[in-house]
Design a protein around this motif. Structure first.
Motif, PDB file in Angstrom:
ATOM      1  N   SER A 105      -3.218  25.481  -2.953  1.00  0.00           N
ATOM      2  CA  SER A 105      -2.264  25.863  -4.466  1.00  0.00           C
ATOM      3  C   SER A 105      -1.276  26.884  -4.089  1.00  0.00           C
ATOM      4  N   THR A 131       0.173  18.896   1.485  1.00  0.00           N
ATOM      5  CA  THR A 131      -1.056  19.364   0.891  1.00  0.00           C
ATOM      6  C   THR A 131      -1.930  18.208   1.001  1.00  0.00           C
ATOM      7  N   LYS A 174     -14.218  23.935   1.768  1.00  0.00           N
ATOM      8  CA  LYS A 174     -12.957  23.224   1.247  1.00  0.00           C
ATOM      9  C   LYS A 174     -12.400  24.170   0.139  1.00  0.00           C
ATOM     10  N   GLU A 201      -8.597  24.675  -0.553  1.00  0.00           N
ATOM     11  CA  GLU A 201      -7.670  24.359  -1.860  1.00  0.00           C
ATOM     12  C   GLU A 201      -7.201  25.579  -2.342  1.00  0.00           C
ATOM     13  N   LEU A 226      -5.667  17.682   2.866  1.00  0.00           N
ATOM     14  CA  LEU A 226      -6.806  17.562   2.400  1.00  0.00           C
ATOM     15  C   LEU A 226      -7.368  16.160   3.068  1.00  0.00           C
TER      16      LEU A 226
END
Length: 116
Positions: free
Chosen positions: A88, A102, A80, A84, A106
């Protein structure tokens, strides 16, 4: 941004493409071979290539791409935290619209990471 379940989306896309695979087998096989060649382990790892592919899918606003590439990343053991950090960069390069996809990525990662 979509609010659907990505495992079902992947199944629906595959089912909807089945007639095209029969009607255009050479073209569809060639696309599959291109995908396998491009994503093969090499100087850049398969996981990093999948992260790049997901980033492109997010910035191009492609929910199907998000589903397929998140599924592949999970299979390749993507953490994860790795996801992540890549997300970004997507937001940095794609702004607000990328931020919306995004969130979708997720949610797909969390949903598809749960053992079936």
């Amino acid at each position: 941004m979509s609010t659907f379940e990505h495992s079902n989306l992947i199944q629906n896309i595959n089912a909807n493409l089945a007639p095209l695979r029969k009607a255009q087998p050479d073209a569809m096989a060639a696309f599959g071979q291109l995908a396998r060649a491009a994503m093969a382990e090499g100087a850049i790892s398969a996981r990093n290539k999948e992260l790049m592919a997901l980033a492109i899918g997010i910035t191009q606003h492609c929910s199907g791409c998000i589903g397929f590439h998140v599924k592949a990343l999970i299979k390749l053991g993507c953490s994860k935290q790795e996801l992540e950090e890549m997300l970004s960069v997507c937001v940095y390069m794609g702004g607000g619209p990328a931020l919306m996809y995004t969130a979708e990525a997720l949610a797909a990662f969390d949903a598809m990471s749960v053992p079936a």
